[in-house]
Design a protein around this motif. Structure first.
Motif, PDB file in Angstrom:
ATOM      1  N   ALA A 175       4.180   6.057  -2.070  1.00 37.14           N
ATOM      2  CA  ALA A 175       4.539   5.649  -0.707  1.00 37.14           C
ATOM      3  C   ALA A 175       3.342   5.789   0.229  1.00 37.14           C
ATOM      4  O   ALA A 175       3.092   4.917   1.077  1.00 37.14           O
ATOM      5  N   LEU A 176       2.568   6.867   0.069  1.00 34.89           N
ATOM      6  CA  LEU A 176       1.364   7.069   0.874  1.00 34.89           C
ATOM      7  C   LEU A 176       0.343   5.967   0.577  1.00 34.89           C
ATOM      8  O   LEU A 176      -0.240   5.387   1.504  1.00 34.89           O
ATOM      9  N   ALA A 177       0.140   5.664  -0.698  1.00 36.03           N
ATOM     10  CA  ALA A 177      -0.812   4.604  -1.080  1.00 36.03           C
ATOM     11  C   ALA A 177      -0.361   3.252  -0.521  1.00 36.03           C
ATOM     12  O   ALA A 177      -1.199   2.449  -0.077  1.00 36.03           O
ATOM     13  N   ARG A 178       0.927   3.019  -0.527  1.00 36.06           N
ATOM     14  CA  ARG A 178       1.449   1.767   0.035  1.00 36.06           C
ATOM     15  C   ARG A 178       1.153   1.685   1.532  1.00 36.06           C
ATOM     16  O   ARG A 178       0.732   0.634   2.036  1.00 36.06           O
ATOM     17  N   ALA A 179       1.349   2.797   2.257  1.00 33.60           N
ATOM     18  CA  ALA A 179       1.049   2.823   3.692  1.00 33.60           C
ATOM     19  C   ALA A 179      -0.439   2.542   3.922  1.00 33.60           C
ATOM     20  O   ALA A 179      -0.800   1.777   4.824  1.00 33.60           O
ATOM     21  N   ARG A 180      -1.291   3.135   3.098  1.00 39.17           N
ATOM     22  CA  ARG A 180      -2.732   2.879   3.236  1.00 39.17           C
ATOM     23  C   ARG A 180      -3.041   1.414   2.976  1.00 39.17           C
ATOM     24  O   ARG A 180      -3.831   0.799   3.696  1.00 39.17           O
ATOM     25  N   ALA A 181      -2.412   0.838   1.954  1.00 41.63           N
ATOM     26  CA  ALA A 181      -2.629  -0.586   1.647  1.00 41.63           C
ATOM     27  C   ALA A 181      -2.145  -1.476   2.786  1.00 41.63           C
ATOM     28  O   ALA A 181      -2.658  -2.583   2.979  1.00 41.63           O
TER      29      ALA A 181
END
Length: 168
Positions: A99-105
């Motif tokens: 979820a964190l990686a998705r927010a960064r993307a």
């Protein structure tokens, strides 16, 4: 209700007094029940729960990061974790780091992640029962890193989420 209070605070956190960065602490999704004396409702049946009875909802982390990003400040996840068995902790790490990686993307400036907690600890209302730690603490206070500690270390070392699945 709590989400909206936090949201209004974040919406007003701008200008010279905003600071250098913003820490986001995220653990759970919570339901509101206006008939409850605490205003908190019970999660619906089938929602995965931690040892604390907290609902696991990884996309809530992504949503809060987007909300916090509206301040224009760089973000750090300063607390995120689960009281559970270690196998479930690795799954929690996978879902929440995804979820964190998705927010960064999606453009959110997240610069760091700190897991709660490094060690199993004493929770004021629960004693030593809930196990939040990446490192177990024995009755004699000896410390033993759990598989989840090694898994998160591999992610930190490689920068890759698939490192969670590699053997020690």
């Amino acid at each position: 209700m709590r989400y909206e209070i936090v949201g209004r605070y974040l919406d007003n956190l701008t200008g010279a007094d905003a600071g250098d960065w913003l820490g986001v602490q995220y653990y759970r999704k919570q339901w509101v029940d206006p008939d409850s004396p605490t205003f908190f409702g019970t999660p619906p049946p089938g929602v995965p729960l931690t040892q604390m009875g907290w609902a696991v909802h990884p996309d809530g982390l992504r949503e809060m990061l987007h909300r916090a990003a509206r301040t224009g400040l760089p973000l750090y996840v300063t607390e995120n974790g689960i009281a559970t068995t270690d196998t479930e902790r690795v799954a929690y790490l996978r879902s929440h780091l995804t979820a964190l990686a998705r927010a960064r993307a999606e453009g959110v400036d997240v610069r760091g992640y700190l897991h709660w907690s490094a060690f199993d600890n004493f929770e004021w209302s629960e004693g030593y029962r809930p196990k939040f730690g990446l490192i177990a603490v024995g009755d004699d206070f000896t410390r033993h890193p759990k598989p989840s500690a090694h898994a998160l270390a591999r992610v930190a070392t490689t920068g890759r989420l698939d490192a969670l699945d590699q053997p020690e």
